[in-house]
Motif scaffolding. Structure first.
Motif, PDB file in Angstrom:
ATOM      1  N   ALA A 131      49.710 -17.800 -33.586  1.00 53.83           N
ATOM      2  CA  ALA A 131      50.378 -18.952 -32.973  1.00 53.83           C
ATOM      3  C   ALA A 131      50.474 -18.764 -31.467  1.00 53.83           C
ATOM      4  O   ALA A 131      50.326 -19.718 -30.694  1.00 53.83           O
ATOM      5  CB  ALA A 131      51.766 -19.141 -33.570  1.00 53.83           C
ATOM      6  N   CYS A 145      53.091 -26.039 -24.907  1.00 53.17           N
ATOM      7  CA  CYS A 145      52.664 -24.756 -25.485  1.00 53.17           C
ATOM      8  C   CYS A 145      53.800 -24.116 -26.274  1.00 53.17           C
ATOM      9  O   CYS A 145      53.574 -23.528 -27.338  1.00 53.17           O
ATOM     10  CB  CYS A 145      52.196 -23.811 -24.386  1.00 53.17           C
ATOM     11  N   SER A 181      53.532 -24.430 -34.997  1.00 52.57           N
ATOM     12  CA  SER A 181      52.466 -23.890 -35.836  1.00 52.57           C
ATOM     13  C   SER A 181      52.975 -22.683 -36.624  1.00 52.57           C
ATOM     14  O   SER A 181      52.560 -22.447 -37.752  1.00 52.57           O
ATOM     15  CB  SER A 181      51.248 -23.514 -34.992  1.00 52.57           C
ATOM     16  N   MET A 202      47.178 -19.560 -30.125  1.00 53.80           N
ATOM     17  CA  MET A 202      46.990 -21.017 -30.159  1.00 53.80           C
ATOM     18  C   MET A 202      47.697 -21.685 -28.987  1.00 53.80           C
ATOM     19  O   MET A 202      47.177 -22.611 -28.373  1.00 53.80           O
ATOM     20  CB  MET A 202      47.526 -21.585 -31.473  1.00 53.80           C
TER      21      MET A 202
END
Lengths: 368, 329
Positions: free
Chosen positions: B105, B87, B94, B108
């Motif tokens: 991000a 993560c 990203s 995400m």
């Protein structure tokens, strides 16, 4: 089935992302800076203003007894045991320095930060560190500076403004020059060589190879670079890769570079088992203990590395000079006991000197 | 279920069983340790130091909460450290390489964590891969993905507002400690006061029995493994904010710290017993022991030895209590 599919998809993703470079860029955006070709050439010192930090409200410690804590990347390995030894030697020689080494047992950024944090709370006069990550360590080092604690790094740097000085064991271009010069001396100016490294993007290794390429083009233009192979930092993989290179190029291959402390002894082992000692030279970065058998058997003539005992010694000497107010922004050199005067480079770095070459005559004096 | 409720009633009644509960003993030991360490050094029991320790333990704490739910069902999740690393990389990659706005991000990263946890749960419940094997596999798989995506390059240079999460304070208390406190309350209520929580205990006691009493075992398991992934993702975002950089080796070994805290808190590794309060005491105890010992000048390797001894003693104590209790019945 689905599990296999995801695994395959994952592998493809990984493979797709790996890109091989024909021009070695060092896996970063820095320019190469090859040294001069003559023996003993050092970098032309381009004056750069001091870019280190400064402790706020530091006590006047000139000549007083100081307590230091050293937090290396990890403890329990030979390399950092050697830097610790050097620190103790310096402390003994100076007489007014207490230094204790403590740190994580794995090279873990989080653990290292916790250790530093605890020592700041405990209250010490100075912190020595070898960073596991230059950026991650910066906030906690800045906290130390903010509380008037002196901060000096060695071995692995942090962001410059998070510490006062950094003792740099060897510049990348210095390593590049030493490696290529040692190889040229063994296989001649028109010899062909190959390289066994960890991965194409490992920060230090990639940078060294970029400097080696630039230096070889400048000073040994007729040497032929056959191939560079990845072998992680894996003993068996390194051995297999070196053996493959020996079989693939046969008589054409005159030398092997090992870029990691794993790849170098594994390459030496591959050459030994192929009974090519004396025909294929091995030059590389490695710790002395791993290389002693091959050096004793005359299979390897030069092992390139800095001397970690001197590195630890210099770090404590620099810290003492900082506490005494003898090393201040704008200095061009610093007195470091038995090592003499060390030059200041890159604004706020103390350069230990040219890389150390371990050979048959001196390798038995080192135990790490 | 009926026997469970009866057992719970029995636990609550009378002072003697209450005193012998693991959490109470742990709290007593914690207080003794605090007093002892405070007597050794005046640097330990200060507000500044304790709040700072709170900041350092938030990531382990956040992941230990869902881990408690999982271990209560008799499962395990070894992949949390790797999910945290993945993560962190998704967040950094990203944002930096794909040009995604940082808030998106972060979402995400949480999404990827949730998905990673869901994948664990899906294989465990649908393909019937044992949790130990499945999460051992994803421990390697998620870490490999993180390393592959990052290509050993770290992502730095986050904007200042982002550091509020990991380095900032809200009303004088570290931001992540507030998040941890809210998460503790929510998960504690879920485990102790909802049919879902009781279902988890039932699964840990006797999975087949739970299935036959109409508890949707697979759905419950899928939920807790997914939740575990999401919390590892949240811990990852906080971690990146705290250390201001992203690296693929982040969170290595986290699973062991987390499991140690949960087990120290009295949750049985065989499932069926355990409370959120115990887990909270567990990770506070480990963090303060580490910090206190370091401040009194004990070296790092000796500290690990002490933590190990404390863990063994705690398990011996739990076994002793359980034997006493079953002897009384």
């Amino acid at each position: 089935m689905l599990k296999t599919a995801t695994t395959v998809a994952g592998l493809c993703l990984v493979a797709g992302l790996a890109q091989a470079a024909d021009r070695w860029d060092g896996a970063d955006e820095l320019a190469v800076n090859p040294l001069g070709c003559e023996a003993g050439a050092t970098a032309t010192v381009t004056p750069k203003p001091y870019d280190g930090g400064a402790p706020t409200g530091a006590k006047d410690l000139a000549g007083k007894e100081i307590t230091l804590v050293d937090v290396p990347k990890l403890i329990g390995i030979g390399y950092f045991a050697a830097t610790t030894q050097g620190m103790q030697e310096a402390a003994k020689e100076l007489g007014n320095v207490n230094v204790k080494t403590d740190g994580p047992t794995e090279a873990n950024i989080d653990d290292q930060i916790t250790f530093l944090d605890n020592f700041i709370t405990q209250g010490v006069d100075g912190l020595l560190f070898a960073a596991n990550d230059p950026v991650a360590i910066a906030p906690v080092l800045k906290k130390a500076l903010g509380q008037g604690i002196h901060v000096v790094g060695y071995d692995a740097n942090s962001q410059p403004d998070a510490r006062e000085w950094f003792v740099n064991q060897a510049e990348f271009n210095g390593i590049g020059k030493s490696m290529v010069d040692a190889m040229a001396a063994e296989i001649g100016e028109d010899g062909s060589f190959a390289i066994v490294t960890s991965t194409f993007t490992t920060p230090n290794q990639a940078r060294w190879i970029a400097e080696m390429q630039a230096y070889a083009e400048k000073c040994h233009p007729n040497m032929k670079w056959l191939e560079t192979v990845e072998a992680q930092e894996d003993n068996i993989l390194s051995f297999n890769q070196a053996t493959t290179l020996l079989n693939k190029y046969g008589d054409e291959l005159k030398g092997l570079f090992g870029m990691t402390s794993v790849a170098t002894p594994a390459s030496a082992e591959a050459v030994t088992q192929a009974q090519l000692c004396g025909k294929v030279a091995v030059v590389g970065l490695a710790t002395p203990n791993a290389m002693k058998p091959y050096v004793a058997a005359d299979c390897v003539k030069s092992v390139v590395l800095w001397n970690p005992v001197d590195l630890g010694y210099a770090a404590v000497q620099v810290m003492r000079a900082v506490a005494d107010g003898k090393l201040q922004a704008g200095a061009t050199e610093v007195e470091a006991g038995r090592l003499g005067k060390l030059p200041i480079v890159n604004g706020s770095e103390v350069l230990l000197g040219a890389p150390f070459i371990y050979s048959k005559s001196n390798i038995d004096q080192f135990d790490f | 279920m009926a026997t469970l409720d009866a057992a719970a009633k029995k636990q609550g009644k009378g002072w003697q069983p209450a005193l012998l509960r693991h959490e109470v003993l742990l709290a007593v030991i914690l207080v003794i340790a605090l007093i002892f360490l405070a007597a050794q050094t005046d640097k330990f029991l200060t507000t500044g130091n304790l709040l700072n320790q709170g900041r350092l333990m938030a990531e382990v704490g956040l992941v230990a909460l869902p881990m408690t739910l999982i271990i209560v069902t008799g499962g395990i999740d070894l992949s949390v450290g790797s999910i945290l690393g993945l993560c962190a990389i998704v967040l950094g990659y990203s944002w930096k390489n794909l040009g995604v706005p940082l808030p998106l991000a972060m979402v995400m990263a949480l999404g990827v964590g949730t998905l990673a946890g869901f994948a664990n749960g899906w294989f465990i419940t649908r393909v019937r891969v044992p949790p130990l094997i499945m999460t051992l596999a994803t421990l390697a798989f998620y870490r490999g993905l993180a390393e592959g995506i990052s290509q050993a390059r770290s992502v730095r240079g986050y904007p200042d507002w982002f550091f509020q999460l990991g380095q900032g304070d809200v009303w004088g208390v570290p931001t992540q400690l507030w998040i941890l406190a809210v998460a503790v309350v929510i998960t504690a209520v879920i485990l102790a006061r909802t049919p879902f929580g009781r279902g988890l205990y039932a699964i840990g006691h006797n999975e087949v029995g739970a299935r036959f009493s109409g508890i949707p075992v697979d759905r419950y398991k899928l939920i807790i493994y997914t939740f575990s992934g999401a919390m590892a993702g949240l811990a990852g975002v906080i971690f990146v904010s705290r250390v201001s950089t992203t690296r693929s080796d982040m969170g290595t070994g986290l699973e062991l710290d987390v499991i140690a805290a949960v087990v120290l808190g009295g949750t049985s590794i065989f499932g069926g017993t355990g409370t959120m309060l115990g887990t909270v005491l567990g990770f506070i105890m480990i963090q303060l022991l580490k910090n206190g010992l370091a401040l009194t000048g004990v070296k790092g390797d000796a500290t690990i030895v002490v933590i190990g001894i404390v863990l063994i003693l705690s398990i011996l104590l739990t076994n002793f209590i359980q034997r006493r209790r079953s002897g009384n019945e």
